[in-house]
Enzyme design. Structure first.
Site, mmCIF file in Angstrom:
data_model
loop_
_atom_site.group_PDB
_atom_site.id
_atom_site.type_symbol
_atom_site.label_atom_id
_atom_site.label_comp_id
_atom_site.label_asym_id
_atom_site.label_seq_id
_atom_site.Cartn_x
_atom_site.Cartn_y
_atom_site.Cartn_z
ATOM 1 N N ARG D 12 14.328 19.486 27.454
ATOM 2 C CA ARG D 12 15.457 19.281 26.519
ATOM 3 C C ARG D 12 15.367 17.963 25.724
ATOM 4 N NH1 ARG D 12 20.994 20.340 29.654
ATOM 5 N NH2 ARG D 12 20.054 19.500 31.358
ATOM 6 N N GLU D 60 28.235 30.646 16.835
ATOM 7 C CA GLU D 60 26.690 30.778 16.610
ATOM 8 C C GLU D 60 26.195 31.666 15.361
ATOM 9 O OE1 GLU D 60 28.383 31.500 19.136
ATOM 10 O OE2 GLU D 60 27.806 29.887 20.792
ATOM 11 N N PHE D 85 22.671 32.925 23.100
ATOM 12 C CA PHE D 85 23.514 32.916 22.004
ATOM 13 C C PHE D 85 22.649 32.702 20.634
ATOM 14 C CE2 PHE D 85 26.111 30.831 25.484
ATOM 15 C CZ PHE D 85 26.512 31.962 25.811
ATOM 16 N N ARG D 169 14.540 23.732 30.400
ATOM 17 C CA ARG D 169 15.648 22.923 30.907
ATOM 18 C C ARG D 169 15.231 21.572 31.404
ATOM 19 N NH1 ARG D 169 20.590 24.573 34.922
ATOM 20 N NH2 ARG D 169 22.104 23.082 34.252
#
Lengths: 318, 276, 293, 316
Positions: D12, D60, D85, D169
């Protein structure tokens, strides 16, 4: 094999609408949700017969999908109807999170599959939906080819305790089966037995495949033809049985060749029985507006292209 | 437990305090979760589960029970705590929040947790699920009511307004939305990220009955729930102004406590503030 | 804000009314040719689209990609035929191309496609057009270009949640270069908006979202022009013009009948088109005669 | 190919840094987020270029089509959220507003696979590759570590057209050198051997490399290749690899249906049929729990990769 001579033609969405009314009479758990296109999806028939159990939510497919989840939680068997583009994509995450994850008995019946939406243009032609829905756990994915098998599919969907995605055509399809067709979810129907090449077809492409098989027979090539009406769970046994015999496979789907039937067959063959395969369908492109026949020809999906594909894949046999 | 029999205001306040303690303990043990939104919703969840809702904890599937949908699924610790205290499952499960194999998933899973009416966690979907339940309640001629708790950030999601319009069309008086209006979302305040006001006007423009209250004022909450019950023309929304992290001074109104677990020291300090 | 010299308002009105009539003719003829399409919603927005393309919008058909042009998004994309008619009449492509609506190989798809000359955004899946306009207006702000983004939405589209997401964004980012016209014909596919979706207090809702709200008769050309002028002058917030219209306007058997959302009876439509053709041909000052096809 | 799995880094953070980097060199880069900028680290871009950052709120679908609108005006938007999403909540918007228009929009979704772990199945995403792959015009990228994620961002800026980038992540083992792979569109070969091949992406890469080491200790030499670009898949390299081995094992943190395994199966069946096995999440929703435990439950461990490779080799 249970086939009848073509008598008349009917869009499979009409068979769906008619069967809903029958089911509604037999089982008062059935409720129908609709997003402002009941005349298109044919749910208006149910609305007329059972106004109390019909909910038109307006143009709001995501809301509709989750409302169906709520209804299923309360013991109802909801049918959600819209176009395939919206059922699979506009409400994609709702289907996945609120329906598939809790494994609710929600049946998602979608019209205007693939090029059968023809001149409405690309925005309304769903050529990605099978791949999308197949990737979601707990989903059963069906596309029966004609009216009698659609009637059976709608009833089978009710019996499955979990979500079903049922893909329907906008345009009329010939009647292939008689009313007693043995339609079982997850069991392919063998339409022709042959030892030279396997054609696995789904939905409207079954008719192109039938014609191709007849033309190939005239050349002395015998086709093993499967109506793979259930994309998920795939009838791997029937596929392997046929592929082992013929050693060459063609898939035919009114869908992108990525992610749908062709993919499912490639996965199964690779893991169990590596076999030369050609996938007929849209070659990873969006289509355009036009007549159904013109589009099939233009994108290499009509019977003559299937004949050619069968000949090509046979040359690759070991 | 039938509606209204339960508790007086003082004992409800005490239950809310316990739910706050439970929530923080659970999140601490899990090493992850959303304390801010659990604490802000504690009084509302208490009023619903321990006073307003018609339930039978010994019969979780009782067809006439009132339903609750936690649309802001990340606030589930406080809901799990309430369900445990009502006897839906052994409170020892609270220690297993978010752990592999637990009945208490990171976001609510109706197939794993007794007493949960819906699977939620993807924001914006709960009001639609609740609307489906409310319509079926009417169709089945059952008197149950459906409560949906929404977060405020969640009101950014268009699907909430799809459901709002549809609920008004069907005049579902058995549907009540409760907004845990703590005015903080993940990236900032509502005003910074996407302003919501004038919120009553917005709901009223969809033909909803809209009430605004202090979501930590127990008598006000009970009054609003009664008013919603008595409003028979259509759905009601209760806009409950709350404070994220309510009850723990260093968490109150702090954005950073949206999704972080307290460490042992912080938990200790919080428990001191919340009292024994 | 117009590329043509500003004539007296009365003349403009008359001239625009004629353009609207011609667009109606083109549209109906296209749909009857294709034997498929959505006539009702095209008819209801004929004056609106005419005022935009033949008066208000700053566009140059010779340079469809001109960076400073005003943008137009037909969010109710199923009404593509009348947009195609306007684009053809404006000179983006030959009028003769209108014969090819919905045919394979033509760029006149069933729903608007960004590849068609003059089409600024693909549409047809309801509820997305205003979002695209928000992006265009943001880009205009970054680039310090003063173009506007016009969006025509249908009333059924107000059911779509994405519309409310985008409405909140446009207001939050103070995108005053966005002008939405709501073609409020009060009929959607399955019936009246009240039967299907209950729109509630439309004006109040847009106001609660921070929009400048104007309300007009969407067939009254001076009212449309006036509203567009007011919208252009409004600063700090986007404008929506709630235009009350009649679905199927101008075609007696179509007016107010929700069944004519889609093509109901092509024989009836075809004979009407023929009558309209003859009538336009008889027009005394020949405004239309040489434009017919 | 330089590999050193001695340290880990946050993908990230790498993404946020890469955005700042491309934002500095290319003024057309704009970034959108849906109220998750602290999670997706677009906050780094927001600090550096506030005028070119738009927080759309939890919306979104709107974000995706807004990005399309920006792209029609020459911008290069990175619309960022969580994988579930980005690809599913806004699925039809990605398809109609982005893929169908073939606009220059980059869709980025973090927490691909099971790595959001304790947040449970609602926030995990094992279907994103399968959902994005059938969309014509889409390019689908799934990097394994921080440097390759940065390389994907740089590549995406230079590659006009829709791209989906699957992010993970934190704590991904660093397997590439600082600059990352030179061309992310090519399959990256990390180990070479003729006894079999493992095709892999994302977090599975380091497990596959460990498995290869263990197999090498048993005198089984396999090729390990990182398929960063799932679509269009690098057919040339894939077929070169397939030409040198008797069988192929694919391993991904995704449903076994529809993802990279599917893409590999399609190419092999069409061009070079070969025994293969597809490892991934076995078409079920997972659980809440530690990432490592979820992977174990899905059978995605070094041991299982070794076991599957040995079985597959024995069968061929």
């Amino acid at each position: 094999m249970t086939t009848a001579a073509p008598k008349r033609e009917l869009p499979t969405r009409h068979a769906y609408g008619e069967t809903l009314v029958e089911l509604g009479r037999e089982d008062d758990r059935i409720v129908v949700l609709e997003a402002d296109i009941s005349k298109s999806t044919q749910t208006y028939r149910f609305a007329e017969a059972f106004p109390d159990r019909f909910f038109n939510v307006g143009v709001a497919e995501q809301n509709m999908m989750c409302m169906a989840a709520g209804a299923a939680i309360c013991g109802r068997i909801p049918f959600v109807s819209t176009y395939a583009v919206f059922g699979s994509m506009r409400a994609c995450e709702q289907m996945r999170t609120s329906v598939a994850y809790p494994k609710l008995n929600v049946n998602i019946a979608v019209s205007h599959a693939g090029l059968t939406a023809y001149d409405d243009g690309v925005t309304h032609q769903a050529v990605e939906d099978l791949g999308i829905v197949r990737s979601i756990p707990n989903m059963t994915v069906l596309q029966p080819c004609d009216a009698p098998s659609t009637r059976k599919a709608v009833r089978a969907a009710v019996e499955i305790d979990g979500p079903v995605y049922l893909r329907l055509t906008r345009i009329a399809m010939p009647i292939l089966y008689d009313d007693n067709v043995d339609f079982q979810i997850g069991k392919a129907i063998r339409l022709r037995t042959g030892g030279d090449v396997t054609i696995v077809a789904v939905g409207d492409m079954v008719f192109q495949a039938r014609e191709a098989a007849e033309r190939l027979a005239a050349q002395g090539i015998e086709v093993d033809l499967l109506d793979m009406h259930t994309i998920k769970p795939l009838d791997v046994d029937a596929l392997l049985d046929s592929a082992t015999k013929t050693g060459a496979v063609v898939t035919a789907e009114d869908h992108n060749v990525l992610g749908g039937l062709g993919s499912a067959v490639a996965e199964a063959l690779g893991e169990h029985c590596p076999t030369p395969l050609l996938r007929v369908g849209l070659q990873d492109t969006f289509a355009q507006s036009g007549s159904y026949g013109d589009l099939l020809r233009h994108y290499g999906m009509d019977a003559s292209h299937l004949v050619e594909a069968a000949q090509r894949v046979m040359r690759r046999k070991q | 437990m039938a509606r209204g029999q339960a508790h007086d205001v003082d004992s409800l306040r005490e239950i809310a305090r316990q739910l706050r303690i439970d929530s923080l303990r659970m999140i601490h043990l899990a090493g992850g979760g959303h304390p801010g939104g659990s604490l802000s919703a504690a009084d509302l969840v208490t009023a619903l589960y321990f006073h307003e809702m018609n339930l039978r904890s010994e019969e979780p599937d009782w067809p006439d029970r009132d339903r609750f949908v936690l649309s802001k699924g990340h606030g589930c610790p406080v809901l799990y705590a309430a369900l445990a205290r009502l006897g839906y499952f052994d409170p020892q499960h609270l220690d297993t929040l978010r752990k592999f194999g637990t009945i208490l998933q990171g976001h609510p899973d109706m197939n794993k947790t007794p007493g949960l009416d819906a699977t939620t966690g993807s924001l914006g979907q709960g009001l639609s699920v609740g609307l489906g339940m409310a319509l079926i309640g009417r169709l089945d001629r059952r008197a149950y009511r459906v409560f949906v708790m929404l977060g405020c950030g969640e009101l950014d999601e268009g699907q909430v307004w799809e459901a709002a319009m549809c609920a008004a069309k069907y005049r579902v008086a058995n549907l009540t939305a409760v907004i845990d209006y703590n005015q903080l979302q993940l990236d900032g305040t509502n005003d910074e990220i996407m302003p919501l006001e004038p919120l009553e006007d917005k709901w009223r423009s969809f033909n909803w009955n809209a009430l605004r209250i202090d979501g930590h004022d127990m008598p006000a909450i009970l009054d609003a729930l009664r008013a919603a019950r008595e409003h028979e023309q259509g759905p009601t929304v209760i806009i409950a102004k709350t404070i994220k992290g309510k009850g723990v001074s260093f968490m109150e109104d702090q954005l950073d406590w949206h999704g972080v677990a307290p460490n042992a020291e912080q938990l200790e300090a919080a428990l001191v503030e919340l009292g024994p | 804000m117009t590329t043509v010299s500003q004539p007296g308002i009365k003349d403009t009105t008359q001239e625009l009314a004629r353009w609207a009539r011609l667009l109606r003719y083109d549209t109906l003829r296209m749909i009857s040719n294709a034997a498929s399409g959505h006539p009702g919603g095209c008819m209801s927005m004929a004056e609106i689209l005419t005022c935009l393309y033949f008066h208000e919008m700053k566009v140059d058909p010779q340079q469809p990609d001109w960076l400073d042009r005003d943008r137009f998004i037909l969010s109710k994309g199923h009404c593509a035929p009348i947009l195609y008619a306007a684009l053809a009449r404006k000179g983006y492509f030959p009028v003769d191309e209108l014969r090819n609506l919905r045919k394979i190989g033509s760029f006149l798809h069933g729903h608007p496609d960004i590849s068609t000359p003059g089409v600024d955004m693909t549409s047809g899946c309801l509820g997305q057009g205003l979002s695209a306009a928000v992006g265009m207006a943001m880009a205009g702000r970054i680039d310090r270009r003063d173009y506007r983004a016009f969006v025509v939405i249908g009333d059924g589209e107000m059911n779509e949640g994405q519309l409310w997401e985008s409405a909140a964004s446009a207001s939050h980012f103070r995108l005053d270069r966005i002008i939405v016209v709501l073609d409020f014909n009060a009929l959607q596919f399955d019936g009246t908006v009240h039967e299907v979706s209950n729109p509630g207090d439309v004006r109040g809702r847009w106001k609660s979202l921070g929009w400048n709200v104007l309300e007009i008769d969407g067939h009254d050309i001076p009212q449309i022009l006036d509203a567009l002028r007011q919208a252009d002058e409004c600063r700090g917030r986007p404008t929506i013009v709630v235009a009350h219209t009649i679905k199927g306007k101008g075609v007696p058997f179509m007016e107010g009948d929700y069944l004519w959302h889609s093509l109901m009876d092509n024989d009836l439509l075809t004979s009407f088109v023929k009558e309209m053709h003859d009538e336009l041909q008889r027009d005394p000052d020949g405004f239309d005669a040489d434009r017919l096809w | 190919m330089s590999c050193s799995a001695t340290r880990t880094a946050s993908m990230r953070t790498a993404y946020g840094e890469a955005l700042v980097e491309v934002g500095r060199t290319n003024p057309n880069v704009v970034v959108l987020d849906a109220d998750l900028s602290k999670a997706t680290k677009t906050s780094l871009f927001a600090e550096a270029f506030p005028d070119r950052f738009f927080n759309i709120g939890i919306a979104e679908q709107n974000m995706t089509t807004v990005a399309a609108g920006l792209a029609t005006c020459g911008k290069i938007p990175f619309a960022t959220s969580l994988a579930v999403f980005s690809t599913m909540r806004a699925c039809e918007q990605v398809r109609t507003s982005v893929a169908l228009t073939n606009l220059n929009v980059k869709i980025v979704g973090f927490y691909g696979g099971l790595c959001t772990a304790e947040n449970g199945p609602t926030h995990q995403c094992i279907a994103d590759l399968g959902v994005m792959r059938p969309l014509p015009n889409m390019t689908v990228l799934a990097p394994a570590d921080a440097p390759s994620c940065k390389a994907c961002v740089r590549w995406a800026v230079e590659h006009p057209g829709p791209v989906y980038l699957r992010g993970l992540r934190d704590g991904e083992p660093v397997l590439y050198d600082e600059t990352g792979p030179a061309d992310v569109s090519r399959i990256q070969i990390h180990r070479e051997g003729n006894d079999g091949a493992i095709l892999v992406n994302g977090f599975m890469l380091h497990l596959a490399l460990e498995a290869a080491d263990r197999l090498a200790a048993r005198k089984i030499h396999i090729t390990v290749a990182d398929v960063i670009t799932i679509k269009p898949i690098d057919q040339k390299t894939l077929l070169e690899i397939a030409g040198n081995v008797p069988c192929v094992l694919s391993v991904e943190e995704h449903n076994v249906l529809g993802g990279m395994g599917s893409a590999v199966a399609e190419v092999l069946a069409q061009k070079h049929p070969l025994p293969m096995r597809i490892m991934g999440v076995p078409d079920v929703f997972s659980n809440s729990g530690k990432h490592s435990l979820l992977l174990e439950a899905a059978g995605l461990t070094t041991e299982k990769i070794v076991e599957n490779a040995v079985e597959l080799l024995a069968a061929t």
